[in-house]
Write a protein that holds these residues in place. Structure first.
Motif, mmCIF file in Angstrom:
data_model
loop_
_atom_site.group_PDB
_atom_site.id
_atom_site.type_symbol
_atom_site.label_atom_id
_atom_site.label_comp_id
_atom_site.label_asym_id
_atom_site.label_seq_id
_atom_site.Cartn_x
_atom_site.Cartn_y
_atom_site.Cartn_z
ATOM 1 N N UNK A 166 23.109 35.769 -23.797
ATOM 2 C CA UNK A 166 23.840 34.607 -23.255
ATOM 3 C C UNK A 166 24.978 34.268 -24.216
ATOM 4 N N UNK A 167 26.167 34.102 -23.641
ATOM 5 C CA UNK A 167 27.306 33.732 -24.496
ATOM 6 C C UNK A 167 27.909 32.429 -23.968
ATOM 7 N N UNK A 168 27.873 31.409 -24.822
ATOM 8 C CA UNK A 168 28.386 30.085 -24.440
ATOM 9 C C UNK A 168 29.556 29.681 -25.329
ATOM 10 N N UNK A 169 30.334 28.723 -24.804
ATOM 11 C CA UNK A 169 31.277 27.992 -25.669
ATOM 12 C C UNK A 169 30.513 26.751 -26.081
ATOM 13 N N UNK A 170 30.384 26.543 -27.374
ATOM 14 C CA UNK A 170 29.539 25.432 -27.825
ATOM 15 C C UNK A 170 30.361 24.228 -28.267
ATOM 16 N N UNK A 171 29.721 23.074 -28.158
ATOM 17 C CA UNK A 171 30.354 21.814 -28.566
ATOM 18 C C UNK A 171 30.671 21.864 -30.069
ATOM 19 N N UNK A 172 29.713 22.372 -30.830
ATOM 20 C CA UNK A 172 29.895 22.451 -32.287
ATOM 21 C C UNK A 172 31.047 23.394 -32.645
#
Lengths: 233, 304
Positions: free
Chosen positions: B155-161
């Protein structure tokens, strides 16, 4: 290679600035005794020379260009301590006037480019080229190795400075506060570019410039050797 | 007397020239170096014209201006608040417009490198592979990718951090560059070095800084002539070895010239009684407006 502000924490910048303070002190002390105290124009011209080297766009085979730092060349032609001062002044003006490199990151940039690079280059050259005749193949190979090694060691130092940021400075929710990449990213990213391209550019520029300097019979070194100092006394 | 045009001039011949190729132009090393020099000279000319204007920043006492810039720089470096950094950048843009620097010029010099170059550098940091954390957007999930030894995450996400971290770096970089630009464009270099001398920078270092700054421009003009001379003599393609040997020869020439200049300047200064002392001390004339400026900077820093 010029680190802008924002990538390193203020404490990292302060530590590297603190490391540089005794280096600058030692460089000015050394030059005070080996160079006439009032000869500031020579140091200023060294800084101008260093600035000009960094301005050159060096062609690389794929059709683009790269910049050389010229740290090892300066260390060979001016002496390592004079190179520390010349490169520091050039980096200060670049940071403040031209926006190349951060103001808070000045300590880090000088540590990498005005301390590690010229000393690594100078000692590599001294070790490999010791006793070689002016213009001999061994001397020129030593100059190439000096340029190649110096820029790679400086790049490794920069990679370590970047890479330690997420380990040391992270918010409670896990947000990296400065450079977000760890050692596993910074070291390969920096070293790949420097080992394959920037190092070769630096090495060739050091070699070719030194060859031309020797050919033009321009005397090397601003600093006097210990032997000359004794004779002066 | 009206003479008819000769026949060869009356011929209506259409020559089919090859259509121009649509490609990005690549500048060679000489052109790129020339562009670098022109950029520096243009910046200097712009700085000289703006430093003499009668606007708020130009009127502030240089000591107060430098102290305010330094505390803002430190506040920007220490803060963890994106809103604060965004506000500082907007404030700097407003001050640049008021000081007559030009919004477009300021954005080109400060925001373009900060947002574009720093943005590109920190862009991969927004994905969960580099910065794990709370997902903002899922790029893909349930995909098993492997390229040789490199295994991509399932899974590849754009993260808030990751986004927060990227914004912190970009905005900090922009605020630092913006502060340096504002100080430099509204204060003459000779005044800046006098203030640095007042703050305790050793006299010899200040003298070296002053001399370096002055002679950089002289040597840039000389460098410009070198490059123009080289270009005017070039026809056809240049071999890689020729390019490098020209650069090496030019570096050697500049080493010789800078040494000769250094010697000449040294003797000229010595004959005028220069002993290494710096006599450019500047009197401190802090007024109410300057104190107000410092207090305003301190209040802003309280929000960091």
């Amino acid at each position: 290679m010029h680190i802008p502000d924002g990538y390193l924490s203020p404490s990292t910048c302060a530590v590297l600035g603190a490391v540089m303070a005794p280096v600058w002190y030692r460089a000015s002390y050394k030059l005070k005794y080996t160079l006439d105290a009032a000869r500031v124009p020579l140091l200023a011209m060294g800084a101008v020379f260093s600035f000009l080297i960094m301005l050159f766009n060096v062609p690389i085979p794929d059709g683009t260009t790269a910049h050389a730092v010229g740290a090892s060349l300066l260390a060979i032609v001016l002496g390592p301590w004079a190179a520390v001062i010349a490169l520091s002044v050039a980096l200060f003006i670049q940071a403040l006037v031209f926006g190349d490199g951060g103001i808070l990151a000045f300590g880090a940039n000088t540590f990498n480019m005005a301390f590690i690079a010229p000393f690594a280059g100078y000692y590599t050259y001294a070790l490999l080229g010791k006793g070689a005749k002016p213009g001999a193949k061994r001397q020129l190979t030593a100059a190439f190795a000096a340029g190649y090694i110096s820029i790679n060691i400086a790049a490794l130092a920069a990679a370590l400075e970047f890479g330690c940021q997420p380990l040391l400075f992270t918010a409670a929710d896990g947000t990296p506060l400065y450079c977000p990449y760890g050692f596993s990213v910074t070291i390969p990213a920096m070293m790949l570019a420097h080992l394959t391209v920037a190092g070769l550019v630096e090495g060739f520029i050091t070699l070719i410039a030194l060859k031309c300097i020797i050919h033009a019979e321009i005397p090397l070194g601003l600093e006097k050797t210990d032997k000359e100092e004794i004779q002066d006394v | 007397m009206n003479r008819p045009l000769p026949e060869w001039l009356q011929e209506n011949v259409t020559i089919n020239l090859p259509a121009p190729k649509q490609c990005v132009r690549r500048f060679d090393y000489l052109e790129k170096t020339l562009q670098g020099i022109y950029k520096i000279l243009a910046q200097d000319a712009h700085g000289n014209s703006t430093a003499g204007k009668r606007a708020l920043l130009q009127q502030i006492e240089p000591h107060a201006k430098l102290i305010a810039a330094l505390i803002l720089l430190l506040a920007a470096a220490w803060t963890k608040k994106i809103e604060f950094l965004a506000a500082v950048n907007l404030l700097l843009l407003g001050l640049a417009a008021q000081a007559g620097l030009g919004v477009k010029s300021f954005m080109t010099r400060v925001w373009l490198p900060a947002f574009f170059f720093s943005g590109l550098a920190v862009l991969p940091g927004i994905i969960s592979w580099v910065t794990p954390g709370e997902s903002l957007y899922t790029i893909y999930s349930g995909v098993h990718l492997q390229l040789g030894w490199l295994t991509f995450p399932v899974v590849l996400d754009i993260t808030k951090q990751g986004v927060q971290s990227a914004l912190l770096v970009i905005l900090r970089s922009a605020s630092s560059l913006g502060l340096a630009t504002l100080v430099l464009k509204t204060t003459r270099w000779s005044v800046i070095t006098k203030v640095l001398a007042k703050f305790g920078l050793p006299a010899a270092v200040v003298a070296v800084l002053d001399l370096t700054y002055r002679y950089i421009y002289l040597f840039l003009l000389l460098f410009l002539e070198y490059i123009m001379g080289r270009r005017s003599r070039l026809a056809g393609r240049e071999a890689q070895g020729e390019k490098l040997s020209w650069i090496g020869g030019t570096i050697a020439d500049f080493l010789r010239i800078t040494r000769e200049y250094g010697e000449d300047i040294h003797y000229a200064m010595q004959s005028r009684g220069f002993t290494g002392e710096y006599h450019g001390q500047m009197k401190l004339k802090i007024g109410l407006c300057d104190i107000g400026f410092l207090i305003a900077a301190a209040i802003i820093c309280c929000f960091a």
